[in-house]
Design an enzyme around this catalytic site. Structure first.
Site, PDB file in Angstrom:
ATOM      1  CB  SER A  91       2.289  -5.236   0.695  1.00 20.02           C
ATOM      2  OG  SER A  91       2.885  -4.069   1.186  1.00 20.02           O
ATOM      3  CG  HIS A 198       4.903  -1.402  -2.235  1.00 19.21           C
ATOM      4  ND1 HIS A 198       5.879  -2.348  -1.987  1.00 19.21           N
ATOM      5  CD2 HIS A 198       3.889  -1.683  -1.377  1.00 19.21           C
ATOM      6  CE1 HIS A 198       5.466  -3.158  -1.038  1.00 19.21           C
ATOM      7  NE2 HIS A 198       4.261  -2.780  -0.638  1.00 19.21           N
TER       8      HIS A 198
END
Length: 301
Positions: A91, A198
């Protein structure tokens, strides 16, 4: 010949006082931190070293804090003569990997991360979304089950074979957790996060980021970065910009990333940054890979 990868953690690994020990006890670390801090328009040093947990938990602070600490540690590890053949990050850890690969200078990498954090903070405040961790169910089964749920809910973090994170609208996440438990998940628990990171709901953040990328001087890298959204190698600026745009609302394919590293001959991985989260995930993906944590000066010794 066995190869080395540097990997970098994402959000959730932060803690108050992170990096302070490095700053106060190592001249190189102090110099690098000062370069980073002076390149920002807010006091990241105060947030990291003396701030409250609440301040540090704010996405716009968390992200640059993690990347700053990770990149300073990376610099200290390289000073010991250890260099990577590949880099990857989970991430926001992908931003640490960008700095490590040399796509951007260290201080500009943290500055870009700060812009990402602000964009995500802004957009997550505008959408009613959240995330949930699903434990003990294959990701294929999760993806199939989510197709039956009304509303936006997507599998977004493929962390290890039996742990996948989903993100989407709050109501849809609630329904999904019930359905996934019925489908055989051992646990399905909502996470204490400020947004549906996301997921496709975050696309406006990607748009903000896409425009911001044009303000930075990127350069091609000789060290391949294994991308979150595709688990494929990236070495050019063009590929990187596309990945950064897509990654803000696309998946983190961590299982595939580790598999790609293994397939490329990586036998040793250094997890660089706060916490040991990736160590645990990697061991569940491939027990043969050696994982070494680098978080404190004693780890470097």
């Amino acid at each position: 010949m066995s190869k080395i990868a540097f990997v970098f953690p994402g959000q959730g690994t932060q803690y108050v006082g992170m990096g302070k020990e490095l700053y106060e006890n190592n001249e190189i670390a102090k110099k690098e931190f000062d370069k980073i801090f002076s390149n920002l328009d807010f006091d990241l040093k105060a947030v990291m070293f003396e701030g409250t947990e609440e301040e540090l938990k704010d996405t716009k602070n968390t992200q640059p804090a993690i990347v700053a600490m990770s990149l300073v540690l990376e610099k200290l590890l390289r000073a010991k003569g250890i260099n990577p053949d590949f880099v990857a990050g989970h991430s926001v850890g992908e931003y640490s990997a960008i700095g490590s690969a040399g796509f951007l200078s260290m201080e500009d990498t943290v500055k870009l991360t700060s812009l990402r954090g602000r964009a995500m903070s802004k957009v997550s405040g505008e959408v009613s979304g959240t995330m949930a961790a699903i434990i003990g169910l294959d990701s294929d089964k999760i993806v199939e089950t989510l197709k039956e749920i009304d509303g936006v809910v997507e599998a977004v973090n493929f962390n290890e074979p039996k742990q996948t994170v989903i993100a989407g609208e709050k109501e849809a996440i609630g329904k999904a957790c019930i359905a996934l438990k019925e489908a055989g998940a051992r646990r399905a628990m909502e996470l204490a996060v400020s947004g549906p990171f996301h997921s496709s709901l975050m696309q406006p953040a990607g748009q903000i980021l896409k425009e911001a990328l044009e303000e930075f001087k990127f350069k091609n890298s000789e060290i391949p970065l294994i991308a979150n959204t595709t688990a494929k190698e990236i070495t050019t600026v063009e590929e990187l910009k596309e990945e950064l745009y897509r990654q803000s609302f696309g998946p983190v394919k961590w299982v595939d990333t580790i598999t790609t590293l293994k397939d490329n001959g990586v036998t040793t991985i250094y997890e660089i940054g706060p916490g040991k989260v990736l160590n645990g995930l990697i061991k569940k993906i491939d027990k043969e890979i050696e994982v070494i944590n680098v978080e404190k000066l004693s780890d470097l010794a």
